[in-house]
Design an enzyme around this catalytic site. Structure first.
Site, PDB file in Angstrom:
ATOM      1  N   LYS A   1       0.862  -1.183   0.000  1.00 46.86           N
ATOM      2  CA  LYS A   1       0.000   0.000   0.000  1.00 46.86           C
ATOM      3  C   LYS A   1       0.897   1.231   0.000  1.00 46.86           C
ATOM      4  CE  LYS A   1      -4.041   1.865   2.431  1.00 46.86           C
ATOM      5  NZ  LYS A   1      -4.985   1.619   3.552  1.00 46.86           N
TER       6      LYS A   1
ATOM      7  N   ASP B   1     -14.354   1.175  10.072  1.00 51.77           N
ATOM      8  CA  ASP B   1     -14.803   0.969   8.689  1.00 51.77           C
ATOM      9  C   ASP B   1     -15.096  -0.515   8.459  1.00 51.77           C
ATOM     10  OD1 ASP B   1     -15.504   1.596   6.109  1.00 51.77           O
ATOM     11  OD2 ASP B   1     -13.448   1.681   5.351  1.00 51.77           O
TER      12      ASP B   1
END
Length: 227
Positions: free
Chosen positions: A40, A145
């Site tokens: 990432k 989330d």
């Protein structure tokens, strides 16, 4: 594509968000060592923004501190030519969201016993995070989330929570920063949606919606898209 990022060779981009892009990659080492990982990397246009860099690094520090079989493990926080990145374990499998879509396309539902097993594993990972002591004055970590796309099921059956990118230490959930609404709107607890302080129950609210969707292939509050 095949681009090098330090000791990692980026094979293909698999996702991109507002802060970072995610690649399937291989980690290479001496004597032919090689393993598949996910990298990432902060977006180039964000690399010069101190606020975004701070958020990215905070995600890495929080996630790397944890070690649990139901949470994707961070391998390394690195920097290459002025850009920070996170290398994490690769999970060969599908997300819960993809599982629901595929089952629905065949006119099927995910078996209730399997739904319960997956949710039980997610609960184990969240319980670990919620009780994790980051420091003497930080008593736990919220995911913030929890959604079908952030739960992966490997082809050998392992269940992993990914992307603590909007996570904050539970003690950070104060009125001073509660107005920063992060995460997918369709899975927010009422407190989150109103910008009020939250605790671990907010994650469980999102998980309850995931459980409902696995069982019914429908959202409990309607299927409005874009939220």
């Amino acid at each position: 594509m095949s681009t090098r990022l330090g000791k990692y060779r980026l094979l293909k981009q698999i996702a991109q968000g507002g802060m970072a892009e995610i690649f399937l990659a291989t980690q290479q080492g001496p004597a032919g060592f090689e393993r598949e990982v996910v990298v990432k990397r902060i977006l180039p246009e964000r690399a010069s923004d101190p606020q975004f860099v701070e958020m990215f690094l905070k995600e890495a520090y929080v996630a790397a501190a944890m070690s649990h079989p139901n949470i994707v493990q961070i391998i390394e926080l690195g920097e290459h030519e002025g850009t920070y990145f996170i290398a994490m374990e690769a999970v060969r499998g599908i997300s819960v969201g993809q599982l629901i879509e595929r089952m629905t396309s065949f006119g099927l539902r995910v078996p209730p016993r399997y739904c319960a097993r997956v949710v039980s594993d997610i609960c184990a990972g969240l319980a670990y995070a919620h009780g994790f002591h980051v420091s003497a004055d930080q008593r736990g970590i919220l995911h913030r989330d929890v959604s079908p796309d952030n739960v992966l099921i490997s082809y050998n059956g392992a269940v992993k929570i990914i992307d603590f990118g909007v996570a904050r230490a539970a003690d950070d959930a104060s009125p001073a920063n509660a107005n920063a609404i992060l995460g997918k709107m369709r899975y927010l607890s009422p407190e989150r949606a109103e910008g009020r302080p939250v605790d671990a129950r907010s994650d469980l609210f999102g998980l309850a919606i995931v459980f409902y969707e696995m069982l019914t292939a429908e959202h409990p509050f309607g299927n409005a898209k874009g939220l």
